[in-house]
Design a protein around this motif. Structure first.
Motif, PDB file in Angstrom:
ATOM      1  N   VAL A  60     -54.193 -20.490  43.599  1.00  0.00           N
ATOM      2  CA  VAL A  60     -52.659 -21.480  43.020  1.00  0.00           C
ATOM      3  C   VAL A  60     -53.104 -22.644  42.165  1.00  0.00           C
ATOM      4  CG1 VAL A  60     -51.444 -21.955  43.780  1.00  0.00           C
ATOM      5  CG2 VAL A  60     -51.611 -20.493  44.759  1.00  0.00           C
ATOM      6  N   LEU A 181     -39.091 -24.093  51.844  1.00  0.00           N
ATOM      7  CA  LEU A 181     -40.345 -22.755  51.029  1.00  0.00           C
ATOM      8  C   LEU A 181     -39.486 -21.736  50.768  1.00  0.00           C
ATOM      9  CD1 LEU A 181     -43.744 -24.261  52.361  1.00  0.00           C
ATOM     10  CD2 LEU A 181     -42.394 -24.690  50.483  1.00  0.00           C
ATOM     11  N   GLU A 183     -37.313 -20.131  48.982  1.00  0.00           N
ATOM     12  CA  GLU A 183     -37.591 -19.370  47.649  1.00  0.00           C
ATOM     13  C   GLU A 183     -39.216 -19.601  46.763  1.00  0.00           C
ATOM     14  OE1 GLU A 183     -34.665 -20.842  44.673  1.00  0.00           O
ATOM     15  OE2 GLU A 183     -33.153 -20.372  46.343  1.00  0.00           O
ATOM     16  N   PHE A 184     -39.898 -18.463  47.642  1.00  0.00           N
ATOM     17  CA  PHE A 184     -41.445 -18.695  47.075  1.00  0.00           C
ATOM     18  C   PHE A 184     -41.887 -18.754  45.952  1.00  0.00           C
ATOM     19  CE2 PHE A 184     -45.692 -16.638  45.809  1.00  0.00           C
ATOM     20  CZ  PHE A 184     -45.786 -17.060  46.880  1.00  0.00           C
ATOM     21  N   ASN A 185     -42.553 -19.551  45.953  1.00  0.00           N
ATOM     22  CA  ASN A 185     -43.334 -21.039  44.866  1.00  0.00           C
ATOM     23  C   ASN A 185     -44.600 -21.211  45.169  1.00  0.00           C
ATOM     24  OD1 ASN A 185     -43.938 -22.575  42.193  1.00  0.00           O
ATOM     25  ND2 ASN A 185     -41.430 -23.027  41.315  1.00  0.00           N
ATOM     26  N   PRO A 186     -45.615 -19.845  43.974  1.00  0.00           N
ATOM     27  CA  PRO A 186     -46.689 -20.549  44.826  1.00  0.00           C
ATOM     28  C   PRO A 186     -47.167 -22.100  44.695  1.00  0.00           C
ATOM     29  CG  PRO A 186     -47.012 -19.500  42.685  1.00  0.00           C
ATOM     30  CD  PRO A 186     -45.549 -19.630  43.630  1.00  0.00           C
ATOM     31  N   TYR A 187     -46.387 -22.303  43.830  1.00  0.00           N
ATOM     32  CA  TYR A 187     -47.577 -23.745  43.338  1.00  0.00           C
ATOM     33  C   TYR A 187     -47.369 -24.758  44.599  1.00  0.00           C
ATOM     34  CZ  TYR A 187     -49.287 -27.920  41.537  1.00  0.00           C
ATOM     35  OH  TYR A 187     -49.830 -29.622  41.323  1.00  0.00           O
ATOM     36  N   PRO A 188     -46.191 -25.109  44.816  1.00  0.00           N
ATOM     37  CA  PRO A 188     -45.407 -26.005  46.319  1.00  0.00           C
ATOM     38  C   PRO A 188     -45.987 -25.777  47.301  1.00  0.00           C
ATOM     39  CG  PRO A 188     -43.937 -24.992  45.390  1.00  0.00           C
ATOM     40  CD  PRO A 188     -44.525 -24.650  43.870  1.00  0.00           C
ATOM     41  N   VAL A 189     -46.033 -23.982  47.593  1.00  0.00           N
ATOM     42  CA  VAL A 189     -47.099 -23.330  48.949  1.00  0.00           C
ATOM     43  C   VAL A 189     -48.518 -24.142  48.796  1.00  0.00           C
ATOM     44  CG1 VAL A 189     -47.625 -21.524  50.269  1.00  0.00           C
ATOM     45  CG2 VAL A 189     -45.268 -21.767  49.146  1.00  0.00           C
TER      46      VAL A 189
END
Length: 240
Positions: A60, A181, A183-189
């Motif tokens: 990621v 989190l 609204e899934f966004n791979p970068y902040p996760v």
């Protein structure tokens, strides 16, 4: 992991934390057993970082993986240098502050544990992170309760009341982070998991790993426990 399984795991973490906090109110913990437990925990945390978390978030974050990891590492390092808290044998560490400062320091890391659990649920790493968090919540609660008891300022009942609040911090942070989190966004996760990897790394090498070398006799037992923790996480690579 579905919602029911997620909340069951959070309940389990709460229960494990409470058991760890309850034991010092009724008996002293054997130092030999404590060292072996801490050594095993160090292996679990190191294994979680290098066998699961880093490989997962590398996909990621790419070349930026170092930023969240060092941020998490330094956050706990700076916290400890000011508040002087970690789950070692607190009764034998004359440089630690005793009391509510310890409570604040370990409580801060519990918030990061919760964020890690919430982020992990987005990347199908829930089992790994929950295992890593659970395996060190017990000795952390054990140490924190011991600090409060040995400080002599609080009764057993009041210590248990403080431990209830402490045990709720990680589950509450995990639930709130899942909403943050949502609204899934791979970068902040991935970034959140990177920060958590850094905190796990510091705790394992800065707080727990030195325990492997403590004691005048049978250090091999501690090394074996460390190795068992690493092997357990290595073997779980293909299953969780």
């Amino acid at each position: 992991m579905d919602n029911s399984g997620f909340y069951l795991f959070l309940l389990f973490i709460f229960a494990v934390t409470m058991i760890g906090g309850w034991i010092p109110t009724i008996k002293d913990w054997s130092q030999k057993t404590f060292r072996m437990l801490i050594s095993f925990c160090a292996g679990i945390l190191l294994g979680a970082v290098f066998f699961h978390m880093v490989p997962e978030i590398t996909e990621v974050l790419g070349r930026q993986i170092g930023f969240p990891v060092i941020l998490g590492f330094l956050a706990i390092y700076v916290m400890e240098k000011f508040i002087m808290v970690h789950p070692c044998e607190e009764g034998h560490c004359d440089y630690h502050k005793i009391g509510l400062a310890a409570y604040a320091g370990i409580g801060f890391h519990s918030i990061l544990d919760g964020v890690a659990i919430g982020a992990a649920s987005m990347l199908n790493m829930s089992v790994v992170i929950l295992l890593a968090v659970t395996i060190h919540k017990f000795p952390a609660a054990l140490a924190l309760s011991s600090i409060l008891m040995k400080g002599g300022e609080f009764s057993s009942r009041k210590v248990l009341a403080y431990m209830v609040i402490f045990a709720l911090i990680t589950p509450a942070a995990a639930i709130l982070s899942t909403f943050a989190l949502e609204e899934f966004n791979p970068y902040p996760v991935g970034f959140a998991l990177g920060v958590s990897a850094g905190t796990f790394l510091y705790i394992s090498i800065g707080d727990l790993l030195p325990t492997v070398h403590e004691g005048d006799e049978k250090k091999l037992n501690n090394l074996i426990c460390l190795s068992l923790g690493l092997v357990a996480m290595f073997l779980s690579m293909g299953t969780v």
